[in-house]
Motif scaffolding. Structure first.
Motif, mmCIF file in Angstrom:
data_model
loop_
_atom_site.group_PDB
_atom_site.id
_atom_site.type_symbol
_atom_site.label_atom_id
_atom_site.label_comp_id
_atom_site.label_asym_id
_atom_site.label_seq_id
_atom_site.Cartn_x
_atom_site.Cartn_y
_atom_site.Cartn_z
ATOM 1 N N VAL A 493 0.815 -1.214 0.000
ATOM 2 C CA VAL A 493 0.000 0.000 0.000
ATOM 3 C C VAL A 493 0.853 1.270 0.000
ATOM 4 O O VAL A 493 0.544 2.223 -0.745
ATOM 5 N N PRO A 494 1.939 1.364 0.788
ATOM 6 C CA PRO A 494 2.766 2.574 0.710
ATOM 7 C C PRO A 494 3.332 2.831 -0.689
ATOM 8 O O PRO A 494 3.493 3.985 -1.106
ATOM 9 N N VAL A 495 3.620 1.760 -1.426
ATOM 10 C CA VAL A 495 4.117 1.921 -2.794
ATOM 11 C C VAL A 495 2.989 2.389 -3.709
ATOM 12 O O VAL A 495 3.192 3.251 -4.578
ATOM 13 N N PHE A 496 1.797 1.835 -3.532
ATOM 14 C CA PHE A 496 0.643 2.310 -4.298
ATOM 15 C C PHE A 496 0.416 3.800 -4.041
ATOM 16 O O PHE A 496 0.106 4.558 -4.964
ATOM 17 N N ASP A 497 0.554 4.201 -2.788
ATOM 18 C CA ASP A 497 0.370 5.614 -2.435
ATOM 19 C C ASP A 497 1.442 6.493 -3.077
ATOM 20 O O ASP A 497 1.151 7.570 -3.615
ATOM 21 N N LYS A 498 2.681 6.042 -3.025
ATOM 22 C CA LYS A 498 3.811 6.837 -3.516
ATOM 23 C C LYS A 498 3.677 7.142 -5.002
ATOM 24 O O LYS A 498 3.989 8.262 -5.449
ATOM 25 N N TYR A 499 3.214 6.158 -5.775
ATOM 26 C CA TYR A 499 3.125 6.327 -7.224
ATOM 27 C C TYR A 499 1.679 6.466 -7.703
ATOM 28 O O TYR A 499 1.426 6.447 -8.906
ATOM 29 N N HIS A 500 0.791 6.641 -6.793
ATOM 30 C CA HIS A 500 -0.642 6.820 -7.047
ATOM 31 C C HIS A 500 -1.225 5.790 -8.012
ATOM 32 O O HIS A 500 -1.528 6.064 -9.173
ATOM 33 N N VAL A 501 -1.366 4.575 -7.514
ATOM 34 C CA VAL A 501 -2.140 3.563 -8.222
ATOM 35 C C VAL A 501 -3.606 3.958 -8.130
ATOM 36 O O VAL A 501 -4.130 4.229 -7.042
ATOM 37 N N ASP A 502 -4.287 3.994 -9.261
ATOM 38 C CA ASP A 502 -5.660 4.503 -9.285
ATOM 39 C C ASP A 502 -6.656 3.525 -8.682
ATOM 40 O O ASP A 502 -7.529 3.932 -7.902
ATOM 41 N N MET A 503 -6.517 2.255 -9.037
ATOM 42 C CA MET A 503 -7.473 1.261 -8.551
ATOM 43 C C MET A 503 -6.767 -0.045 -8.236
ATOM 44 O O MET A 503 -5.835 -0.442 -8.955
ATOM 45 N N VAL A 504 -7.229 -0.695 -7.195
ATOM 46 C CA VAL A 504 -6.773 -2.026 -6.822
ATOM 47 C C VAL A 504 -7.981 -2.950 -6.846
ATOM 48 O O VAL A 504 -8.970 -2.702 -6.143
ATOM 49 N N PHE A 505 -7.917 -3.999 -7.671
ATOM 50 C CA PHE A 505 -9.026 -4.935 -7.824
ATOM 51 C C PHE A 505 -8.707 -6.241 -7.097
ATOM 52 O O PHE A 505 -7.612 -6.785 -7.239
ATOM 53 N N GLY A 506 -9.665 -6.762 -6.334
ATOM 54 C CA GLY A 506 -9.465 -8.002 -5.603
ATOM 55 C C GLY A 506 -10.733 -8.812 -5.485
ATOM 56 O O GLY A 506 -11.803 -8.436 -5.972
ATOM 57 N N GLY A 507 -10.616 -9.945 -4.798
ATOM 58 C CA GLY A 507 -11.748 -10.840 -4.581
ATOM 59 C C GLY A 507 -11.646 -11.468 -3.208
ATOM 60 O O GLY A 507 -11.487 -10.794 -2.217
ATOM 61 N N HIS A 508 -11.760 -12.800 -3.169
ATOM 62 C CA HIS A 508 -11.551 -13.618 -1.965
ATOM 63 C C HIS A 508 -12.684 -13.489 -0.946
ATOM 64 O O HIS A 508 -13.231 -14.496 -0.499
ATOM 65 N N ILE A 509 -13.017 -12.273 -0.527
ATOM 66 C CA ILE A 509 -14.139 -12.054 0.388
ATOM 67 C C ILE A 509 -15.382 -11.901 -0.478
ATOM 68 O O ILE A 509 -15.467 -10.981 -1.285
ATOM 69 N N HIS A 510 -16.350 -12.767 -0.317
ATOM 70 C CA HIS A 510 -17.431 -12.870 -1.296
ATOM 71 C C HIS A 510 -18.507 -11.811 -1.083
ATOM 72 O O HIS A 510 -19.600 -12.074 -0.601
ATOM 73 N N TYR A 511 -18.166 -10.597 -1.481
ATOM 74 C CA TYR A 511 -19.121 -9.492 -1.486
ATOM 75 C C TYR A 511 -18.570 -8.406 -2.398
ATOM 76 O O TYR A 511 -17.487 -8.550 -2.979
#
Length: 591
Positions: A493-511
């Motif tokens: 997450v700190p790396v995503f913040d540093k370079y401004h990742v726009d979206m993170v897509f995931g699953g695993h939790i079924h909702y």
């Protein structure tokens, strides 16, 4: 004389090679893998499908000679000890059939027990002299919590050294409360460890290791067996999407060669590329144990062109076999899903998405494509339900914990897909990779592999990219109501913040959940300043007893969804659509 010496040397070398091959074959025959492989081959020759499906533990035991039983009793888990020891085999009381070799091999059941949140374990012990220790199989059923081992010196003052492990790369921990026993679930830790075992050397394992000797309830059928006719035709990228594409397909083992003929739409000039063949085995798939998979890599294509293709040895062109290379502009769209678990219900929604959005350039699943990644019959169903999509649009995915099943690895996943080999060195190639499509960078990350070993790679990809839009796709969502992934929050997450990742897509939790803009774990004013963390589910689901998530912008605890993202240069339109074709979430971004 020199010639005679050369002949003598050559003869000696030939004898050595033949002897080495014979020794290797004997070693395989006397290994647990070899013994089980032989037994299954004999079963296929002597029993019908109904008898295979009904095989009992007693019938399985009777398959083996005394020599083979000795192998099963002593060559499943081996190591050397430097001093006389007491070895504790610690097995779940929920496992119905006690491994046959425990009592027969001189182990005694003690009164000691310990537990984790899943089960209570009982302790069996035996004394060994210094030297080689050999332990047996978990059983002929596939009980999901393999036994683990604790080793202590008979004389407390002796310095114990363990070495020469089989399997290799054995992790040695310390027996105590809070210790983990399974590498594929290290959050599952021990409680109530008896004082007599505390401080001993703990040999960990993976939950799924019992698959190695699975015979009872092991045999499966596929409803889509292979044939001489190519099927499971699929597009992926492993190179520049503007100039290359990979085409994969399956046949039975009677077809040993394959190629792709392709041409630019409207052109009479045709090109041909030979395919690489790989024979895939699913040992317990009783109606389709072996099949051939082919991969043809098309290169030197023209950007922004529509191509048609045909797979040899077929002679008739299939009108669905088409693809388009990346155009030289910054407008495109794509579709992604959360967990799909080879469900026909996902197949219905995926095909609705395909009809609704013929403009979508590619499709992505954020892990858990199937429920058991080592069962090829499940992959057969996944591909059957999406055959009209994946033969026309690249299918770019990441593995989830079910694809990398119970710690057994995701080899079948890697065998199925041809992806870029540009991932981190310490992670299996093509499980983590990156690709750029037009003005967007896609980080496709295997969250089932060690998190900390991928952080530097993630930063290098982001640091060296001039993409306007940046997306990360991986299975385990760092922010969710049930099981927040603190290691991902700390590492990535700190790396995503540093370079401004726009979206993170995931699953695993079924909702379904879309977060508010997050930076440093806090809600910020705009998605131009923070990241949208989005979780989705591609199969019907209903979640109850959930807790509040203050960072959530929108949640849906029941439903089945696909996500459509449309990009036009510096503008982005996001939509999530349910199985009734209703848009349940949408927003726009502009840079």
């Amino acid at each position: 004389m020199r010639r005679l010496m050369n002949l003598s040397f050559g003869l000696a070398f030939l004898i050595y090679v033949l002897s080495a091959c014979e020794t290797k074959e004997q070693e395989k025959h006397l290994s647990v893998e070899g013994v089980i492989d032989k037994a299954i081959t004999v079963l296929y020759q002597t029993r019908n499908e109904e008898e295979l499906a009904a095989l009992t533990n007693e019938q399985a035991f009777a398959l083996f000679s005394e020599e083979e039983k000795q192998t099963l009793s002593s060559k499943h888990w081996m190591f050397d000890v430097s001093v006389p020891v007491v070895v504790s085999v610690i097995r779940s009381i929920k496992q119905k059939d006690i491994p046959f070799w425990l009592e027969n091999g001189g182990f005694t059941k003690t009164g000691m027990t310990l537990k984790n949140e899943m089960t209570t374990y009982e302790v069996w012990q035996k004394e060994f002299d210094s030297g080689r220790v050999g332990l047996g199989i978990n059983g002929f059923g596939n009980y999901g919590l393999h036994y683990f081992v604790s080793v202590g010196p008979q004389n407390r003052d002796d310095k114990l050294v363990l070495s020469n492990f089989f399997p290799e790369n054995q992790y040695v921990g310390t027996m105590d409360n809070g210790a983990f026993t399974y590498h594929d679930w290290d959050e599952l830790v021990l409680e109530d460890v008896p004082a007599a075992l505390q401080g001993q050397k703990l040999l960990t394992t993976i939950r799924g290791r019992g698959v190695e000797t699975h015979l009872v309830g092991a045999f499966r059928k596929t409803i889509y067996p292979s044939s001489a006719i190519p099927d499971q035709v699929m597009l992926t990228w492993s190179s520049n999407p503007a100039t290359g594409i990979d085409i994969q397909w399956r046949t039975d083992t009677t077809v040993n060669n394959g190629s792709v003929v392709y041409w630019e739409e409207g052109s009479s000039e045709m090109f041909s590329v030979n395919a690489e063949r790989y024979t895939m085995e699913d040992l317990r798939l009783m109606n389709d144990r072996f099949c051939n998979r082919f991969t043809a890599q098309l290169r030197g294509l023209k950007p922004g062109k529509r191509y048609e293709y045909q797979i040899s040895p077929e002679n008739e062109w299939n009108e669905k076999y088409k693809f388009t290379t990346e155009e030289e502009n910054d407008s495109f769209s794509f579709i992604w899903f959360g967990d799909t678990h080879y469900s026909p219900e996902w197949g219905k929604v995926a095909n609705v998405a395909f009809r609704n959005h013929p403009d979508a350039a590619f499709y992505t699943i954020a892990g858990d494509l199937v429920s058991d990644g080592l069962h090829r019959d499940q992959w057969d169903e996944l591909f059957a339900y999406s055959e009209d999509i994946i033969s026309q649009r690249p299918f770019m995915n990441v593995p989830g914990n079910h694809d990398n099943r119970l710690g057994l690895g995701a080899k079948m996943y890697r065998d199925m897909f041809s992806y870029p080999g540009n991932g981190p060195d310490d992670v299996n190639q093509e499980q983590t990779y990156a690709f750029t499509y037009k003005n967007s960078l896609f980080l496709m990350i295997d969250a089932t592999s060690p998190v900390e070993k991928q952080t530097t790679w993630i930063e290098n990809q982001l640091k060296n990219s001039d993409a306007i839009w940046k997306f990360a796709v991986f299975h385990f969502p760092p922010y969710n109501w049930e099981e927040p992934y603190l290691d991902i929050q700390k590492e990535w997450v700190p790396v995503f913040d540093k370079y401004h990742v726009d979206m993170v897509f995931g699953g695993h939790i079924h909702y379904y959940m879309r977060s508010k803009p997050l930076k440093n774990g806090d809600v910020v004013a705009s998605y131009n300043d923070g990241t949208a963390y989005i979780i989705s589910i591609g199969i019907p689901s209903k979640t109850e007893d959930f807790i509040n998530e203050p960072y959530a912008e929108l949640r849906k605890m029941e439903g089945q969804f696909y996500q459509y993202i449309e990009i036009d240069d510096n503008q982005l339109i996001y939509k999530s659509v349910d199985s009734d074709n209703n848009v349940i979430d949408s927003f726009n971004l502009k840079k």
